[in-house]
Motif scaffolding. Structure first.
Motif, PDB file in Angstrom:
ATOM      1  N   ASN A  33     -37.123  -8.157  -4.726  1.00 14.60           N
ATOM      2  CA  ASN A  33     -37.471  -9.274  -3.579  1.00 14.60           C
ATOM      3  C   ASN A  33     -39.369 -10.055  -2.990  1.00 14.60           C
ATOM      4  N   SER A  34     -39.041 -10.307  -5.104  1.00 16.02           N
ATOM      5  CA  SER A  34     -39.867 -11.405  -4.955  1.00 16.02           C
ATOM      6  C   SER A  34     -39.889 -13.024  -5.124  1.00 16.02           C
ATOM      7  N   ILE A  35     -40.756 -13.857  -4.889  1.00 13.85           N
ATOM      8  CA  ILE A  35     -40.447 -15.370  -4.325  1.00 13.85           C
ATOM      9  C   ILE A  35     -38.892 -15.697  -5.487  1.00 13.85           C
ATOM     10  N   ALA A  36     -39.012 -15.834  -6.542  1.00 20.86           N
ATOM     11  CA  ALA A  36     -37.515 -16.476  -7.583  1.00 20.86           C
ATOM     12  C   ALA A  36     -37.115 -15.400  -7.018  1.00 20.86           C
ATOM     13  N   TYR A  37     -35.972 -14.603  -6.539  1.00 21.42           N
ATOM     14  CA  TYR A  37     -35.162 -13.942  -6.137  1.00 21.42           C
ATOM     15  C   TYR A  37     -34.860 -14.349  -4.172  1.00 21.42           C
ATOM     16  N   GLN A  38     -35.488 -15.494  -4.309  1.00 23.26           N
ATOM     17  CA  GLN A  38     -35.825 -15.725  -2.479  1.00 23.26           C
ATOM     18  C   GLN A  38     -36.219 -16.841  -1.369  1.00 23.26           C
ATOM     19  N   ILE A  39     -36.171 -17.589  -2.212  1.00 28.92           N
ATOM     20  CA  ILE A  39     -36.598 -19.390  -2.013  1.00 28.92           C
ATOM     21  C   ILE A  39     -36.395 -20.219  -3.353  1.00 28.92           C
ATOM     22  N   GLU A  40     -35.813 -21.372  -2.496  1.00 29.83           N
ATOM     23  CA  GLU A  40     -34.312 -22.088  -3.447  1.00 29.83           C
ATOM     24  C   GLU A  40     -35.706 -23.678  -4.124  1.00 29.83           C
ATOM     25  N   ASN A  41     -36.781 -23.693  -3.515  1.00 27.48           N
ATOM     26  CA  ASN A  41     -37.618 -24.316  -4.370  1.00 27.48           C
ATOM     27  C   ASN A  41     -39.485 -24.466  -3.887  1.00 27.48           C
ATOM     28  N   PHE A  42     -39.726 -23.349  -4.880  1.00 22.30           N
ATOM     29  CA  PHE A  42     -41.630 -23.638  -4.906  1.00 22.30           C
ATOM     30  C   PHE A  42     -42.091 -24.525  -6.581  1.00 22.30           C
ATOM     31  N   GLY A  43     -43.531 -24.594  -5.996  1.00 27.50           N
ATOM     32  CA  GLY A  43     -43.987 -25.025  -7.349  1.00 27.50           C
ATOM     33  C   GLY A  43     -44.929 -23.652  -7.562  1.00 27.50           C
ATOM     34  N   VAL A  44     -45.761 -24.182  -8.598  1.00 25.10           N
ATOM     35  CA  VAL A  44     -46.827 -23.117  -9.635  1.00 25.10           C
ATOM     36  C   VAL A  44     -47.737 -23.746  -9.770  1.00 25.10           C
ATOM     37  N   ILE A  45     -49.574 -24.262  -9.183  1.00 20.40           N
ATOM     38  CA  ILE A  45     -50.300 -24.191  -9.468  1.00 20.40           C
ATOM     39  C   ILE A  45     -51.651 -23.832  -9.779  1.00 20.40           C
ATOM     40  N   PRO A  46     -52.224 -23.882 -10.102  1.00 24.62           N
ATOM     41  CA  PRO A  46     -53.789 -23.606 -10.727  1.00 24.62           C
ATOM     42  C   PRO A  46     -54.331 -23.082  -9.267  1.00 24.62           C
TER      43      PRO A  46
END
Length: 476
Positions: free
Chosen positions: A328-341
């Motif tokens: 149920n983590s983000i990578a399994y449930q959302i289509e488009n996310f970004g990672v930034i510091p």
């Protein structure tokens, strides 16, 4: 003297064991240590059981095997590795994930016999039994488990919570894909669909240009905060006070622990450099920018995950497990996310001080003091946690992240960089207690002053012990 405390603990445990049996009027049976033979350098443990207790509790749910979601490539590789080790060393591996490990080890230690050959759980759970003298110091087993091999067993920051009284009591399987990243707190996650909806510049571009600063984020807060098509308010940032303050603390260039001119270990928390970060966070949570930041007063991190999945904010702060760890983590449930510091302060750097910290090291792997054969345990653990086939180097794992989890090469760069510059935050030693209940009823200076005495006591009790233990084992 690094082994003196362990020897004392061992003597005390023997005394308690003898007292227990005398009180019961029973004769203690001699400990049976399994013999093993070697032939041309090959070790044979003669069918001995290897009992491995695991309690890898995660924020996210989902069945797992050795920390991996079941019926996935890594879970299958882990299962195959265990079978290989069983065959090579002639053992029977028994993996138990149901027991309360600390209760089991404590009760069995006082009884004088421990059924587990190895244990694995989070560092905050391991520490209560390691500091009570119930785990085996790994410095005497370094021929089998080389804790200085950071690629296989974790960096110093990963391992800090396991150092105590001049020894180290656990390691973490850093060479196995994905597991080490699960200990990371602090990456900032962007809902890229909302950024596109607002027709705004992708924050990853600000990071590339070294423009991702506190002031830049403050400039964007009233833009990110908006009413969506459904008539719901979307916040610029959704977080809790503890996550906000803990993450921002190192982004002005100062760590959780600093050495003064005399070489003494002091807390970065009470310096002027860090105060600038603390005041900025206070202003976001309770001051000028508070209308754009949603502070979840429950301090429950799971709420941050769900709120982000429900499109309630443009940005959130996340940990490695909730980002890409389980079902149920983000990578399994959302289509488009970004990672930034996390945005940096004027003295910070998005590369070297990205705000990533370790609150608790996951998959801490240790050997009980009274197990039947510590050397056997070390040999088997070292064999199990050799790199998995196909993922022998860091680049293969990075490629896997890019192809299976992230949407942009910059996400991989930012995520890996966050891990490479991670620092242990001493949360479990009470050093960030000030952040738990902070409210707008007092100034930032008043909050810090209120906790100054407790912080100093914890510095002397925990920080100095851990940092000097590292110096003793690894050199300053």
């Amino acid at each position: 003297m690094k082994n003196s405390n362990r020897i004392i603990s061992f003597i005390l445990l023997i005394f308690m064991t003898l007292s227990f049996f005398c009180a019961c009027g029973e004769q203690a049976e001699p400990e049976i240590v399994p013999d093993y033979s070697t032939d041309l350098g090959e070790i044979d443990f003669m069918g001995s059981d290897f009992v491995f207790l695991q309690r890898n509790q995660e924020h996210s749910t989902g069945e797992n095997y050795f920390g991996y979601v079941t019926e996935t490539e890594f879970a299958d590789l882990a299962l195959e590795r265990v079978k290989e080790v069983e065959a090579k060393y002639n053992i029977v591996a028994k993996i138990n994930t149901d027991k309360d490990i600390n209760t089991t080890i404590t009760n069995e230690t006082y009884a004088g016999t421990v059924s587990a050959d190895a244990i694995q759980q989070q560092s905050d759970s391991i520490n209560s039994i390691s500091r009570a003298g119930m785990l085996y110091g790994l410095s005497t087993l370094s021929d089998y488990i080389d804790y200085t091999d950071s690629k296989k067993w974790g960096t110093i920051e990963n391992l800090k919570p396991f150092f105590w009284d001049g020894d180290i009591y656990a390691v973490t399987p850093a060479s196995w894909p994905m597991l080490k990243y699960r200990s990371m707190d602090g990456p900032m996650i962007v809902n890229e669909n909302i950024i596109n909806y607002l027709n705004e510049t992708d924050p990853r571009e600000f990071v590339e240009k070294d423009e991702w600063t506190w002031s830049k984020f403050e400039e964007l807060m009233p833009i990110y905060n908006h009413i969506n098509d459904a008539g719901d308010e979307v916040k610029a940032l959704y977080t809790t006070v503890h996550w906000l303050f803990r993450t921002i603390q190192p982004t002005n260039g100062e760590g959780m622990v600093v050495q003064d001119a005399n070489g003494e270990y002091q807390l970065g928390l009470h310096t002027d450099v860090t105060f600038e970060a603390m005041y900025t966070a206070w202003n976001w949570a309770f001051g000028e920018y508070s209308s754009f930041v949603y502070i979840d007063t429950s301090n429950v991190w799971e709420n941050m995950l769900q709120a982000f999945l429900d499109n309630k904010s443009v940005l959130t702060i996340m940990n490695g497990t909730d980002l890409l760890g389980s079902q149920n983590s983000i990578a399994y449930q959302i289509e488009n996310f970004g990672v930034i510091p996390f945005p940096r302060g004027p003295l910070g750097n998005n590369t070297t001080t990205p705000g990533s910290t370790i609150t608790t090291t996951r998959f801490g792997t240790a050997i009980p003091l009274l197990c039947k054969d510590p050397a056997m345990s070390a040999i088997i653990l070292d064999a199990i946690y050799e790199p998995l086939p196909g993922y022998e180097d860091e680049q293969s794992i990075i490629d896997y992240l890019r192809h299976n989890f992230f949407f942009d090469d910059r996400d991989v760069t930012n995520y890996i960089n966050a891990f490479d510059n991670i620092i242990y935050n001493y949360r479990c030693e009470g050093i960030t207690d000030v952040y738990i209940g902070i409210k707008g009823t007092k100034s930032m200076r008043e909050w810090l002053d209120q906790y100054a005495e407790a912080d100093e006591n914890n510095r002397q009790k925990y920080v100095v012990n851990i940092e000097t233990s590292i110096d003793q084992l690894l050199g300053e």
